[in-house]
Write an enzyme that holds these catalytic residues in place. Structure first.
Site, PDB file in Angstrom:
ATOM      1  N   ASN A  65      -6.209  -0.448 -19.203  1.00 18.10           N
ATOM      2  CA  ASN A  65      -6.479  -0.949 -17.887  1.00 18.10           C
ATOM      3  C   ASN A  65      -5.185  -1.643 -17.308  1.00 18.10           C
ATOM      4  O   ASN A  65      -4.995  -2.768 -17.815  1.00 18.10           O
ATOM      5  CB  ASN A  65      -7.718  -1.371 -17.289  1.00 18.10           C
ATOM      6  CG  ASN A  65      -7.776  -1.596 -16.019  1.00 18.10           C
ATOM      7  OD1 ASN A  65      -7.154  -1.348 -14.970  1.00 18.10           O
ATOM      8  ND2 ASN A  65      -8.546  -2.774 -15.782  1.00 18.10           N
ATOM      9  N   GLY A  66      -4.423  -1.398 -16.245  1.00 18.21           N
ATOM     10  CA  GLY A  66      -3.225  -2.298 -15.865  1.00 18.21           C
ATOM     11  C   GLY A  66      -2.084  -1.665 -15.783  1.00 18.21           C
ATOM     12  O   GLY A  66      -1.848  -0.185 -15.946  1.00 18.21           O
ATOM     13  N   ARG A  79     -16.869   2.642  -9.571  1.00 20.64           N
ATOM     14  CA  ARG A  79     -15.470   2.235  -9.448  1.00 20.64           C
ATOM     15  C   ARG A  79     -14.609   3.276  -9.047  1.00 20.64           C
ATOM     16  O   ARG A  79     -13.571   2.905  -8.754  1.00 20.64           O
ATOM     17  CB  ARG A  79     -14.942   1.627 -10.859  1.00 20.64           C
ATOM     18  CG  ARG A  79     -15.462   0.314 -11.176  1.00 20.64           C
ATOM     19  CD  ARG A  79     -15.031  -0.010 -12.690  1.00 20.64           C
ATOM     20  NE  ARG A  79     -14.017  -0.625 -12.880  1.00 20.64           N
ATOM     21  CZ  ARG A  79     -13.755  -2.021 -13.343  1.00 20.64           C
ATOM     22  NH1 ARG A  79     -14.662  -2.720 -13.440  1.00 20.64           N
ATOM     23  NH2 ARG A  79     -12.529  -2.496 -13.263  1.00 20.64           N
ATOM     24  N   LYS A 115     -15.827   7.666   4.020  1.00 19.49           N
ATOM     25  CA  LYS A 115     -14.338   7.002   3.278  1.00 19.49           C
ATOM     26  C   LYS A 115     -13.259   7.919   3.314  1.00 19.49           C
ATOM     27  O   LYS A 115     -12.295   7.252   3.591  1.00 19.49           O
ATOM     28  CB  LYS A 115     -15.094   6.689   1.865  1.00 19.49           C
ATOM     29  CG  LYS A 115     -13.668   5.895   1.111  1.00 19.49           C
ATOM     30  CD  LYS A 115     -13.836   4.529   1.690  1.00 19.49           C
ATOM     31  CE  LYS A 115     -12.677   3.732   1.147  1.00 19.49           C
ATOM     32  NZ  LYS A 115     -12.513   2.668   1.893  1.00 19.49           N
ATOM     33  N   GLU A 140     -16.639  -1.336  13.523  1.00 14.67           N
ATOM     34  CA  GLU A 140     -17.194  -0.270  12.561  1.00 14.67           C
ATOM     35  C   GLU A 140     -18.388  -0.867  11.723  1.00 14.67           C
ATOM     36  O   GLU A 140     -19.138   0.065  11.225  1.00 14.67           O
ATOM     37  CB  GLU A 140     -16.232   0.225  11.559  1.00 14.67           C
ATOM     38  CG  GLU A 140     -15.495  -0.741  10.779  1.00 14.67           C
ATOM     39  CD  GLU A 140     -14.410   0.055   9.614  1.00 14.67           C
ATOM     40  OE1 GLU A 140     -13.569  -0.614   9.464  1.00 14.67           O
ATOM     41  OE2 GLU A 140     -14.943   1.240   9.373  1.00 14.67           O
ATOM     42  N   LYS A 170     -12.634  -3.850  12.434  1.00 16.22           N
ATOM     43  CA  LYS A 170     -13.630  -4.115  11.508  1.00 16.22           C
ATOM     44  C   LYS A 170     -14.822  -4.441  12.072  1.00 16.22           C
ATOM     45  O   LYS A 170     -15.811  -3.981  11.649  1.00 16.22           O
ATOM     46  CB  LYS A 170     -13.156  -5.372  10.688  1.00 16.22           C
ATOM     47  CG  LYS A 170     -11.958  -4.932   9.413  1.00 16.22           C
ATOM     48  CD  LYS A 170     -12.614  -4.271   8.471  1.00 16.22           C
ATOM     49  CE  LYS A 170     -11.663  -3.497   7.694  1.00 16.22           C
ATOM     50  NZ  LYS A 170     -10.895  -2.235   8.244  1.00 16.22           N
ATOM     51  N   GLU A 201      -6.849  -5.125  13.962  1.00 19.89           N
ATOM     52  CA  GLU A 201      -7.568  -4.867  12.630  1.00 19.89           C
ATOM     53  C   GLU A 201      -8.924  -5.586  12.780  1.00 19.89           C
ATOM     54  O   GLU A 201     -10.041  -4.983  12.497  1.00 19.89           O
ATOM     55  CB  GLU A 201      -6.641  -5.082  11.614  1.00 19.89           C
ATOM     56  CG  GLU A 201      -7.458  -4.917  10.035  1.00 19.89           C
ATOM     57  CD  GLU A 201      -7.696  -3.882   9.816  1.00 19.89           C
ATOM     58  OE1 GLU A 201      -7.527  -2.576  10.481  1.00 19.89           O
ATOM     59  OE2 GLU A 201      -8.525  -3.551   8.709  1.00 19.89           O
ATOM     60  N   CYS A 203      -9.022   0.548 -13.865  1.00 22.95           N
ATOM     61  CA  CYS A 203      -9.808   1.677 -14.738  1.00 22.95           C
ATOM     62  C   CYS A 203     -11.021   0.957 -15.285  1.00 22.95           C
ATOM     63  O   CYS A 203     -11.266  -0.043 -15.230  1.00 22.95           O
ATOM     64  CB  CYS A 203      -9.182   2.056 -15.840  1.00 22.95           C
ATOM     65  SG  CYS A 203      -7.278   2.753 -15.423  1.00 22.95           S
ATOM     66  N   HIS A 216      -2.486  -9.088  32.306  1.00 22.69           N
ATOM     67  CA  HIS A 216      -2.370  -7.543  33.206  1.00 22.69           C
ATOM     68  C   HIS A 216      -3.752  -6.937  33.243  1.00 22.69           C
ATOM     69  O   HIS A 216      -3.575  -5.624  33.511  1.00 22.69           O
ATOM     70  CB  HIS A 216      -1.113  -7.039  32.517  1.00 22.69           C
ATOM     71  CG  HIS A 216       0.080  -7.489  32.284  1.00 22.69           C
ATOM     72  ND1 HIS A 216       0.731  -7.612  33.416  1.00 22.69           N
ATOM     73  CD2 HIS A 216       0.782  -8.085  31.317  1.00 22.69           C
ATOM     74  CE1 HIS A 216       1.898  -8.518  33.362  1.00 22.69           C
ATOM     75  NE2 HIS A 216       1.933  -8.648  31.961  1.00 22.69           N
ATOM     76  N   TRP A 243      -8.075   5.467 -13.351  1.00 16.57           N
ATOM     77  CA  TRP A 243      -7.587   5.472 -12.038  1.00 16.57           C
ATOM     78  C   TRP A 243      -6.255   5.206 -11.894  1.00 16.57           C
ATOM     79  O   TRP A 243      -5.357   4.250 -12.456  1.00 16.57           O
ATOM     80  CB  TRP A 243      -8.066   4.159 -11.264  1.00 16.57           C
ATOM     81  CG  TRP A 243      -7.564   4.219  -9.875  1.00 16.57           C
ATOM     82  CD1 TRP A 243      -6.624   3.572  -9.128  1.00 16.57           C
ATOM     83  CD2 TRP A 243      -8.433   4.822  -8.629  1.00 16.57           C
ATOM     84  NE1 TRP A 243      -6.558   3.648  -7.962  1.00 16.57           N
ATOM     85  CE2 TRP A 243      -7.472   4.533  -7.415  1.00 16.57           C
ATOM     86  CE3 TRP A 243      -9.385   5.487  -8.707  1.00 16.57           C
ATOM     87  CZ2 TRP A 243      -7.992   4.980  -6.050  1.00 16.57           C
ATOM     88  CZ3 TRP A 243      -9.884   6.130  -7.346  1.00 16.57           C
ATOM     89  CH2 TRP A 243      -9.034   5.763  -6.346  1.00 16.57           C
TER      90      TRP A 243
HETATM   91  C1  F6R Z   1     -11.208   1.272   8.508  1.00 16.70           C
HETATM   92  C2  F6R Z   1     -10.775   2.404   7.711  1.00 16.70           C
HETATM   93  C3  F6R Z   1     -10.196   3.569   8.389  1.00 16.70           C
HETATM   94  C4  F6R Z   1      -9.113   4.174   7.476  1.00 16.70           C
HETATM   95  C5  F6R Z   1      -8.618   5.540   8.101  1.00 16.70           C
HETATM   96  C6  F6R Z   1      -7.606   6.137   7.287  1.00 16.70           C
HETATM   97  O1  F6R Z   1     -11.847   0.115   7.761  1.00 16.70           O
HETATM   98  O2  F6R Z   1     -11.088   2.299   6.560  1.00 16.70           O
HETATM   99  O3  F6R Z   1      -9.886   3.340   9.792  1.00 16.70           O
HETATM  100  O4  F6R Z   1      -8.167   3.018   7.495  1.00 16.70           O
HETATM  101  O5  F6R Z   1      -9.630   6.403   8.197  1.00 16.70           O
HETATM  102  O6  F6R Z   1      -7.864   6.244   5.985  1.00 16.70           O
HETATM  103  P1  F6R Z   1      -6.715   6.595   4.912  1.00 16.70           P
HETATM  104  O7  F6R Z   1      -6.107   5.498   4.587  1.00 16.70           O
HETATM  105  O8  F6R Z   1      -7.770   7.087   3.635  1.00 16.70           O
HETATM  106  O9  F6R Z   1      -5.896   7.805   5.242  1.00 16.70           O
END
Ligand code: F6R
Length: 631
Positions: free
Chosen positions: A104-105, A27, A626, A507, A504, A500, A2, A523, A78
């Protein structure tokens, strides 16, 4: 995670606190509230949703005299305990309305404290753990006053500090608490344990906040509180003690960042800040999960133990990074629980007509809780009568609302589009669910579960140590910025880590990158290796899984023989891999199943730094959002 602001001084406190909350807006939050002391009353206002909702409510109340005051506290929430509603928003008042608290916590022993308070006829009006602290503080203040302490008005602030110390000595968990008492109008008291708190030193005024961005326009002189300290601010000064009352000092510093750097805690990008927050995010996700009898405790579980015993198959469904967390979970769940576990991409799940029934447990993983592909897969599973357990970072979002049970990750808001701390907290949540299933199904004893949990509890410190030594990875990133492709290989839980790492890089750096199961190279993909092709190799721990580790080392030799430049991530003490590494990244020793909590992190930094070196917007990569709310 928070946002918290407190002010005491000669200027309009309400406005200063609202401005501070706005600065903490980055935040992210789900509700906001303020308390102002004026004319011997505490005025509060709180609203679910954005800060604008709170501001609108304050404007509407202007007629009925919500005052500017000279002492105020404010909070953006949050949600952890209790959904994001007006009622659960902070501040929380004591039953007599004389004390207001923001927090917060997570207060781990809140259930016990609540039961104790209810037994003395205290009526709770919210579902939060924070409300306990308000009632406890009011009770301590009453007791102190009845005992005759603080008869002189000048003792009021000291009384408030002592009341807070008495309260925090009873609390377990992580917290930053701020409180005001109507009878002590020119003071705000705060306490800190494992949660952030900084003091802003002004002239005839002082500030408290979860980070300096909240008060940077008023003062650049700050004090960072140490763990287990209580601070009292009045217009005249700042007094710090430990929880017993012994005088203490914080760390004084001058803020030389501008306001936008301050939001990022001095980091260049939110992503770097969030990477650095991972040890705390893991610790917070583990908080409160072990009962006094050593059993795993889940949130909002609308499934009985018998339901979980009846499960004969687990499906894990998610997208992107969350899907990779699910891939790691499969190894842990099958190993610990001994039931079949499939991992599926949410966007594919319902189109292949999966076989589900009442005894299927579907685990959906989503940071945002709003990803449409995951939501549609969840709905499909529910239509087939499967039981759904969500792992989610966003309290009150759609996915947990529609699930039969939820385990929240307490990662705090993730601002950067690329997921980092959400991933590691999802892993922790998956481990906890695996251990919980194993325990209630009787395939692991409590002491075996406790042994894994204690290894998990050691990971935040190990990760802090790892993060402290990433300079070589940064230098390597600058060197790799012109590469045309980077490949990633791993086996077992190292395979999702390789995926992963590649995701990263794609993207953020807009580079070609691919992750492979190391055994699959021969293969086909090995044909991609050319002279100098960078290959990141995730090596399993030699302890316990020596065969696996030796197989990966053979794969490293295969790619080296074809000219690859190898970047090897291996556990400390595995000196034999040095011979095969053009660059060696050493991570702390961790049990094999938990290793992704370590091995993923250098890959996050690598991708972030390569992207920055290529001049890209690290926090908001092109074409991405996001929260992906379309199918
Ligand atoms: C990659 C990334 C995306 C999310 C995906 C699922 O860095 O952030 O691949 O992991 O869009 O999003 P959530 O977890 O919000 O369902």
């Amino acid at each position: 995670m928070c946002g918290i602001v407190g002010y005491v001084g000669g200027r309009p406190a309400l406005q200063i606190v609202l401005d501070g909350l706005r600065r903490l807006e980055y935040r992210g939050y789900d509700s906001a509230g303020i308390a102002v002391i004026d004319n011997s009353v505490i005025l509060t206002e709180k609203k679910a949703g954005k800060l604008a909702n709170l501001e609108k409510a304050l404007v509407e109340r202007a007629g009925d005299g919500i005052s500017v005051g000279s002492t105020a506290i404010g909070h953006t929430r949050w949600a952890t305990h209790g959904g994001p509603t007006d009622r659960n928003a902070h501040p929380h008042l004591s039953a007599d309305g004389r004390v207001a608290v923001i927090h917060n916590g997570i207060i781990e022993n809140f259930a016990r404290l609540r039961a104790e308070l209810e037994a003395t006829s205290v009526e709770f009006v919210s579902d939060t753990d924070t409300e306990c602290a308000a009632h406890l503080l009011a009770a301590e203040m009453r007791a102190l006053r009845e005992a005759g302490a603080g008869a002189g008005a000048e003792d009021g602030p000291q009384l408030l500090a002592e009341g807070m110390r008495r309260v925090v000595r009873r609390l377990e968990g992580a917290f930053t608490l701020l409180a005001v008492d109507v009878e002590v109008p020119d003071a705000v008291v705060a306490a800190r344990r494992n949660s952030p708190l900084v003091v802003g030193r002004g002239d005839g005024e002082n500030f408290l906040a979860s980070d300096v961005s909240a008060f940077i326009e008023h003062t650049r002189e700050a004090v960072e509180l140490g763990q287990d300290q209580v601070v009292l601010i009045t217009p005249a000064g700042i007094e710090i003690t430990d929880f017993t009352g012994a005088p203490a000092t914080g760390k004084e510093f001058h803020i030389d960042w501008d306001a936008s750097a301050a939001e990022k805690g001095g980091y260049d990008y939110f992503m770097l800040k969030e990477i650095a927050e991972q040890p705390q995010a893991i610790a917070d996700t583990l908080l409160g999960r072990l009962s006094e009898r050593g059993e795993i405790v889940l949130d909002e579980v609308r499934l009985t133990d018998q339901d979980l015993r009846d499960v004969d198959k687990v499906f894990i469904v998610a997208c992107g990074t969350s899907y990779h967390a699910g891939m790691v979970a499969k190894y842990a769940i099958e190993h610990w629980v001994r039931i079949p576990c499939e991992v599926e991409l949410a966007s594919e799940f319902r189109y292949r007509d999966p076989i589900l029934d009442r005894s299927t447990l579907m685990i959906v993983i989503s940071q945002s809780g709003e990803t449409m592909d995951t939501l549609m897969a969840l709905r499909h599973a529910k239509e087939q009568k499967a039981r759904v357990l969500a792992i989610c970072n966003t309290n009150g979002s759609t996915i947990p609302r529609e699930s039969d049970a939820v385990l929240y990750t307490h990662g705090g808001p993730e601002i950067a589009v690329a997921s980092t701390k959400a991933f590691v907290t999802q892993l922790v949540a998956c481990y906890l669910i695996g251990l919980h299933l194993a325990q209630i199904r009787g395939v692991m004893y409590a002491d075996e579960v406790a042994a894994v949990v204690s290894k998990l509890q050691a990971t935040p410190d190990a990760l802090r140590e790892l993060l402290g030594g990433m300079e070589d990875v940064r230098a390597l990133a600058r060197d790799l910025r012109t590469a045309s492709t980077i490949l990633f290989i791993g086996r077992h839980v190292g395979f999702p880590v390789a995926l992963e790492g590649a995701l990263k890089l794609k993207e953020l750096a807009y580079m070609h990158a691919e992750g492979f199961a190391a055994g699959e190279l021969k293969h086909g993909p090995i044909a991609l290796i050319d002279e100098g092709t960078p290959v990141v190799c995730v090596v399993p721990s030699p302890a316990g899984r020596g065969v696996l580790r030796d197989k990966v080392v053979s794969n490293i030799q295969e790619v080296r023989a074809r000219g690859a430049r190898t970047i090897v991530i291996a556990e400390e003490g595995d000196d034999a891999v040095r011979a095969y590494a053009d660059h060696l990244i050493v991570v702390p020793r961790t049990p094999t199943l938990l290793a992704p909590l370590m091995t993923t992190v250098p890959l996050q930094i690598l991708a972030c730094e390569i992207a920055a070196a290529r001049g890209h917007d690290v926090d908001q990569p092109r074409n991405l959002a996001k929260s992906v709310t379309v199918e």
